[in-house]
Structures are given as structure tokens and as C-alpha cells.
Design an enzyme around this catalytic site. Structure first.
Site, PDB file in Angstrom:
ATOM      1  N   HIS A  37       0.839  -1.206   0.000  1.00  0.00           N
ATOM      2  CA  HIS A  37       0.000   0.000   0.000  1.00  0.00           C
ATOM      3  C   HIS A  37       0.871   1.252   0.000  1.00  0.00           C
ATOM      4  O   HIS A  37       0.569   2.231  -0.678  1.00  0.00           O
ATOM      5  CB  HIS A  37      -0.860   0.053   1.273  1.00  0.00           C
ATOM      6  CG  HIS A  37      -1.882  -1.023   1.385  1.00  0.00           C
ATOM      7  ND1 HIS A  37      -1.810  -2.022   2.323  1.00  0.00           N
ATOM      8  CD2 HIS A  37      -3.026  -1.246   0.694  1.00  0.00           C
ATOM      9  CE1 HIS A  37      -2.864  -2.809   2.215  1.00  0.00           C
ATOM     10  NE2 HIS A  37      -3.611  -2.378   1.230  1.00  0.00           N
ATOM     11  N   ARG A 189      -4.241 -10.073   4.120  1.00  0.00           N
ATOM     12  CA  ARG A 189      -4.735 -11.365   4.616  1.00  0.00           C
ATOM     13  C   ARG A 189      -3.597 -12.320   4.999  1.00  0.00           C
ATOM     14  O   ARG A 189      -3.863 -13.368   5.595  1.00  0.00           O
ATOM     15  CB  ARG A 189      -5.643 -12.018   3.579  1.00  0.00           C
ATOM     16  CG  ARG A 189      -6.970 -11.264   3.423  1.00  0.00           C
ATOM     17  CD  ARG A 189      -7.989 -12.020   2.602  1.00  0.00           C
ATOM     18  NE  ARG A 189      -9.313 -11.439   2.696  1.00  0.00           N
ATOM     19  CZ  ARG A 189      -9.880 -10.635   1.785  1.00  0.00           C
ATOM     20  NH1 ARG A 189      -9.218 -10.320   0.688  1.00  0.00           N
ATOM     21  NH2 ARG A 189     -11.089 -10.151   1.958  1.00  0.00           N
TER      22      ARG A 189
END
Ligand code: PAF
Length: 283
Positions: A37, A189
Site C-alpha cells: 500500500h 490477509r
């Protein structure tokens, strides 16, 4: 970094930049930020004057039995990471702010065909949720440019298609996958993996690399390559969801002679669904 929670506050914060003809860059996220990110933010900064990161765990893109409730929420740590990158604005709305009529009663955006395959086939409705929230964010921010990770390869293709079909005035930039040292694609995740599963997880990338190598050596029997790799994943302990060699642009099965391919895969380790992909340029 300015943190805003309402559409109105975000639009007011952006107005002076827009009046000064500054370029607005958007990085939509669901938080639990990792290096991947942060790379999106760094890239956005190269293309825009003011950067808006959005942090919203979007309920409409989760299926009934998926991990909406357990999705990792790490707001303060995320803020610290974004501050360190001198992000200008963080938009972190509530669900009511984004869906005042509720998700089911909100108009939605549907991109046909390319949403029916791969993750769209195993997660019905997922991409409608993604395209709806992303178009809302595009409309709210009226950003000039938005950056998305190539790890979610189909998501990026779907968003590009939506922008093209609906003539949305925004440039979409795809950012290459950021990997851990052992090759595992970074994902929010990955934190769900047990110690043993984490050791196994990079094998997904290894299997894709093996296919890449075979294609690079001239093997174009894509069906056999797919089947062999899927069997290999099962032997390693994964539960494969899909593994395909597709044409990179239209996400259709690759044909002999195609030059730009993408190997896409999703596989479960326990209840954690991992996705990965690898580009192949055939000479
Ligand atoms: O990739 C994600 O994190 C999400 O799908 C996105 C693009 C932020 C939309 O909720």
C-alpha cells in the site's frame, strides 16, 4: 495529515487544491497497510500534488460467509505509516457515511463479462461492491489519478474497464506487486496464516514462476501447464480455487501466438485465500 470522516469535509478540504489547479491523487485502501500500500502512495506522489488515501472496509464487496467482521482493522498504525509518508489527507468514513441508504438500497455499478471469471466466479457480487465504492470515491474526490496494486489483477482490469466504459475522467495507474523476501505477495490477509502455512505460502509464487519459465522456453500447451500446476499446488497442501493463463488485456484464456500473458491464481491455505499473478511477455 488531515483526517476526515465525512464526504463534505473531504470535499471542503480538496476545494482549495482544486481552485489552485493542483492535481489530486487517490489511493483507495481497506487499511491494515503494508509495504505494498505504501508503494501505492509513493507512486501517487509522483503523479499528483495532493494525495488522498481512503481507508474504508467496504461491506458490499464481502460475501455473506467472508471475513468482513474479522478483517484486520489497525487504524492508528495505518495513520502513523501514512504520516511518515507525508500523506496529505486520510478519508476514513463510516459505513453509514458511504451507504446512508444501506448497501442493498444503493445504486451500484456493474461491469459485465470480465467480472464473471476468476475471483468474480468464486466471489459473486464482489466486483459490484468494488466498482460501486471505487466510483463513489472517484466522484467524491474528482481525483485526476488513482493508483491500484497489480496483485488484485482482475480488480485493476475491472476498474480500467469501468473507467473506459463510463468515460470517467481519471487516469488509472497499476503498481507492480510488492513481495516479501521469500516471494510471497504482500497482502493484508497474510496475517491470517499460521506459522506452518506462512512457510508454505511462497510456493504459490514458485508454481507461477515454474509456468513462467516453461512458457519462456517456448511451451505453449497452456492447458497442460495449468493442469500440472494445479495438481502441484494440491500436492503442496493448497486448495486451488483457480489457476489460469490468460491474455493480459481481456482476461480471456491465452491462445497460441498471444504475446502478453498473465498467469493468475487463487488458492486456499486453510481458510485463507491467497491470490497472485505473474506477467509473461512472449518474444
Ligand atoms: O483493493 C482494495 O483494498 C479494495 O478492493 C478497494 C479498491 C479499496 C475497494 O474497496
Amino acid at each position: 495529515m488531515l483526517i476526515v470522516n465525512t464526504v463534505k469535509a473531504l470535499q471542503e478540504a480538496l476545494q482549495p487544491y482544486r481552485s489552485a489547479n493542483k492535481k489530486i491523487g487517490l489511493v483507495p485502501t481497506m487499511g491494515n497497510l503494508h509495504q505494498g500500500h505504501l508503494q501505492l502512495v509513493k507512486t501517487a506522489k509522483q503523479h499528483a500534488d495532493v494525495i488522498v488515501v481512503t481507508l474504508f472496509v467496504n461491506p458490499t464487496q464481502f460475501g455473506a460467509n467472508e471475513d468482513l467482521d474479522s478483517y484486520p482493522r489497525t487504524f492508528q498504525v495505518d495513520c502513523d505509516k501514512l504520516e511518515a509518508l507525508s500523506t496529505d489527507i486520510l478519508f476514513a468514513p463510516t459505513t453509514d457515511e458511504m451507504y446512508p441508504r444501506g448497501g442493498d438500497n444503493t445504486s451500484h455499478v456493474h461491469v459485465p463479462n470480465i467480472t464473471n471469471v476468476l475471483c468474480g466466479a468464486s466471489r459473486p457480487g464482489h466486483f459490484d461492491g468494488v466498482t460501486t465504492i471505487v466510483s463513489k470515491l472517484f466522484n467524491i474526490t474528482r481525483a485526476d489519478v488513482a493508483v491500484f496494486g497489480e496483485k488484485d489483477y482482475q480488480q485493476l482490469a475491472v476498474i480500467r474497464r469501468m473507467v473506459e466504459d463510463l468515460n470517467i475522467p481519471i487516469s488509472i495507474i497499476g503498481e507492480p506487486i510488492v513481495r516479501e523476501a521469500d516471494g510471497l505477495a504482500m497482502s493484508s490477509r497474510n496475517g491470517y496464516l499460521s506459522k506452518e502455512q506462512r512457510v508454505l505460502a511462497p510456493q504459490l509464487h514458485e508454481v507461477l514462476r515454474d509456468i513462467h519459465q516453461s512458457i519462456s522456453k517456448g511451451d505453449d500447451d497452456f492447458k497442460t501447464l495449468q493442469n500440472t500446476a494445479t495438481t502441484e499446488l494440491s500436492k503442496l497442501g493448497f486448495k486451488p480455487d483457480y489457476l489460469h493463463i490468460y491474455h493480459r488485456d481481456n482476461l480471456r484464456p491465452a491462445k497460441k501466438g498471444d504475446k502478453e500473458l498473465v498467469i493468475v491464481a487463487a488458492a486456499y491455505l486453510g481458510s485463507t485465500r491467497l491470490i497472485d499473478n505473474l506477467h509473461v511477455h512472449c518474444t
